[in-house]
Design an enzyme around this catalytic site. Structure first.
Site, PDB file in Angstrom:
ATOM      1  N   GLY A  35       0.807  -1.205   0.000  1.00  0.00           N
ATOM      2  CA  GLY A  35       0.000   0.000   0.000  1.00  0.00           C
ATOM      3  C   GLY A  35       0.848   1.266   0.000  1.00  0.00           C
ATOM      4  N   THR A  36       1.928   1.246   0.749  1.00  0.00           N
ATOM      5  CA  THR A  36       2.774   2.432   0.857  1.00  0.00           C
ATOM      6  C   THR A  36       3.369   2.809  -0.503  1.00  0.00           C
ATOM      7  OG1 THR A  36       3.292   1.878   3.146  1.00  0.00           O
ATOM      8  CG2 THR A  36       4.794   3.405   2.036  1.00  0.00           C
ATOM      9  N   ASN A  70      -8.307   3.723   8.419  1.00  0.00           N
ATOM     10  CA  ASN A  70      -7.759   2.554   9.122  1.00  0.00           C
ATOM     11  C   ASN A  70      -8.011   2.597  10.620  1.00  0.00           C
ATOM     12  OD1 ASN A  70      -5.789   4.696   8.336  1.00  0.00           O
ATOM     13  ND2 ASN A  70      -4.552   3.723   9.930  1.00  0.00           N
ATOM     14  N   GLN A  89      -7.913  -0.229   3.281  1.00  0.00           N
ATOM     15  CA  GLN A  89      -8.860  -0.793   4.265  1.00  0.00           C
ATOM     16  C   GLN A  89     -10.222  -1.094   3.659  1.00  0.00           C
ATOM     17  OE1 GLN A  89      -8.154  -1.894   7.166  1.00  0.00           O
ATOM     18  NE2 GLN A  89      -6.177  -0.951   7.587  1.00  0.00           N
ATOM     19  N   SER A 144      -3.443  -3.374  -0.556  1.00  0.00           N
ATOM     20  CA  SER A 144      -2.352  -4.144   0.027  1.00  0.00           C
ATOM     21  C   SER A 144      -2.864  -5.530   0.417  1.00  0.00           C
ATOM     22  CB  SER A 144      -1.834  -3.403   1.262  1.00  0.00           C
ATOM     23  OG  SER A 144      -0.818  -4.155   1.875  1.00  0.00           O
ATOM     24  N   THR A 201      12.217  -7.561 -10.867  1.00  0.00           N
ATOM     25  CA  THR A 201      11.680  -8.907 -11.063  1.00  0.00           C
ATOM     26  C   THR A 201      10.472  -9.115 -10.150  1.00  0.00           C
ATOM     27  OG1 THR A 201      13.861  -9.708 -11.656  1.00  0.00           O
ATOM     28  CG2 THR A 201      12.242 -11.382 -11.005  1.00  0.00           C
ATOM     29  N   CYS A 222       1.426   1.907  13.167  1.00  0.00           N
ATOM     30  CA  CYS A 222       2.679   2.533  12.758  1.00  0.00           C
ATOM     31  C   CYS A 222       3.259   3.436  13.826  1.00  0.00           C
ATOM     32  CB  CYS A 222       2.467   3.333  11.487  1.00  0.00           C
ATOM     33  SG  CYS A 222       1.558   2.381  10.278  1.00  0.00           S
TER      34      CYS A 222
HETATM   35  C1  LIG Z   1      -1.823  -0.611   6.157  1.00  0.00           C
HETATM   36  C2  LIG Z   1      -2.189   0.612   5.399  1.00  0.00           C
HETATM   37  C3  LIG Z   1      -1.315   1.166   4.446  1.00  0.00           C
HETATM   38  C4  LIG Z   1       0.075   0.624   4.220  1.00  0.00           C
HETATM   39  O1  LIG Z   1       0.077  -0.566   3.479  1.00  0.00           O
HETATM   40  P1  LIG Z   1       1.424  -1.446   3.469  1.00  0.00           P
HETATM   41  O2  LIG Z   1       1.125  -2.552   2.511  1.00  0.00           O
HETATM   42  O3  LIG Z   1       1.607  -1.940   4.858  1.00  0.00           O
HETATM   43  O4  LIG Z   1       2.514  -0.570   2.986  1.00  0.00           O
HETATM   44  C5  LIG Z   1      -1.729   2.283   3.749  1.00  0.00           C
HETATM   45  N1  LIG Z   1      -2.937   2.818   3.958  1.00  0.00           N
HETATM   46  C6  LIG Z   1      -3.815   2.316   4.842  1.00  0.00           C
HETATM   47  C7  LIG Z   1      -5.148   2.958   5.009  1.00  0.00           C
HETATM   48  C8  LIG Z   1      -3.467   1.197   5.597  1.00  0.00           C
HETATM   49  O5  LIG Z   1      -4.331   0.718   6.491  1.00  0.00           O
END
Ligand SMILES: *Cc1c(COP(=O)(O)O)cnc(C)c1O
Length: 401
Positions: free
Chosen positions: A77-78, A156, A184, A204, A242, A330
């Protein structure tokens, strides 16, 4: 309620991450053992991996209601969030202004704060007490030089849903790109991107029972795109490196499972959450649900409890093997209160008293029962400890440990 060493772990932190579905692990294993070929190689052995990636792309596209070529696999997600925002700014000649909300995940907030330091203007939209954004305010924030609007689908910490389809329409009318962090939302609510004006969407795998370290960015096929990670021509030139084959396979399988659960309404996540929330409100005085008046995803309960402090509550709950959080995973360890709850109630102290319980399909009714036994007693105990000298609850509980 003395904790016993053999107490079963009760994992109520599914917004931080989720248990890998055993069916997903099963699907991944051959790609960690037998089929190790590089998907870009020309021989038949490597085609196994290539075809598995194609299948994962189709399965994810089915979950999102989009076309498979609109999916770009990423490391999570990041990366997806960073990629979408960077792409809009590098490509859009309109200018250097970004609109986002004050309650975004740090994977949007921090890139935006970095941009602000480097001379890009950023508008952080506030929210009301229930965590809603004002659409008129959002529309008014869009300027001729705005490159992108980035607003999360589901929060989240509170589970509050933003009307991103409406926001995307506003952006389309104004000719501005729209990105949503749907980490989420994906797998928890039905999504059909082909009916929307959304340009970019992040997700994610580990938030819906897939592996960690893999995610995807949806890029609408008519949206111009500039890669963040340049390298080999993987992902049709949109993300070098890759492919993480086994993880992508796992993401695809997790997406397929989520689609099944969503379409069959097979999951009892919502009923567990609702039962837990109702019972806590009935048994614990001075408990309030954050975002209670807003539309929310079905798995999240965010409470503020009067007379407690979140870190002490987490310590005690951990002794009873209950995993939950004070907000986002986090920031664990930092003393900083939740920026989300603070944005919802800037003058109150609810942000220091927050506890988030997030459910998943591997939770059971028996676990909810156990949590309903323990949580009210823990809150009660903390209030007793805090009563003589409010504010010292953290240290006294820590030494009593
Ligand atoms: C967990 C989360 C992320 C980060 O995703 P990762 O795959 O852990 O980098 C970003 N946005 C929200 C809303 C999340 O809950």
């Amino acid at each position: 309620m003395e904790p016993m060493a053999d107490d079963e772990l009760i994992y109520l932190d599914n917004n931080a991450t989720t248990q890998l579905d055993p069916v997903v692990v099963e699907e991944m294993l051959p790609f960690l053992t037998s089929y190790y070929g590089n998907p870009s190689s020309g021989y038949g052995f490597a085609a196994k991996a290539r075809k598995a990636i194609d299948l994962a792309r189709e399965r994810l596209a089915a979950l999102l209601g989009c076309e498979p070529p609109e999916i770009v696999f990423t490391s999570g997600g990041t990366e997806s969030n960073n990629t979408a925002i960077a792409s809009a700014l590098r490509f859009e000649l309109r200018g250097r202004h970004v609109v986002t909300s004050a309650v975004e995940h740090s994977a949007v907030l921090h890139p935006c704060q970095d941009l602000a330091k480097r001379g890009c203007e950023v508008t952080f939209l506030g929210v009301d007490r229930d965590g809603n954004v004002d659409l008129a305010e959002l529309e008014a924030a869009i300027r001729p030089e705005t490159a992108i609007v980035s607003v999360m689908w589901a929060n989240n910490e509170t589970g509050v849903l933003f009307p991103v389809e409406k926001i995307a329409e506003i952006c389309r009318e104004k000719g501005v790109l729209f990105h949503t962090d749907a980490v989420q939302a994906a797998g928890k609510i039905s999504i059909c991107l082909r009916d929307t004006a959304i340009n970019f969407l992040s997700l994610s795998a580990h938030k819906f029972h897939g592996p960690k370290g893999v995610g995807a960015l949806f890029v609408n096929r008519r949206t111009r795109f500039q890669p963040l990670v340049a390298g080999g021509g993987q992902e049709n030139g949109r993300r070098g490196g890759t492919e993480n084959v086994a993880s992508i396979v796992g993401l695809g399988k997790a997406a397929e499972r989520a689609s099944q659960y969503l379409s069959e309404g097979k999951t009892h996540v919502r009923s567990m959450r609702d039962r837990f929330e109702k019972a806590i409100l009935e048994t614990v005085n001075g408990a309030a649900v954050n975002g209670a008046g807003a539309a929310r995803i079905p798995n999240t309960s965010s409470f503020s409890f009067e007379g407690i402090e979140s870190p002490a509550a987490l310590l005690l709950l951990d002794r009873h093997r209950i995993c939950c959080s004070a907000g986002s995973a986090c920031r664990t360890g930092s003393e900083e209160a939740s920026h989300v709850l603070r944005a919802m109630d800037p003058s109150g102290d609810g942000a220091r008293r927050g506890l988030r319980f997030s459910f998943g399909r591997f939770n059971t009714d028996a676990q909810v029962d156990r949590a309903l036994e323990v949580v009210p007693k823990v809150i009660e105990k903390l209030r007793q400890v805090a009563a003589p000298a409010r504010g010292s609850a953290v240290s006294s509980v820590a030494t009593a440990r």
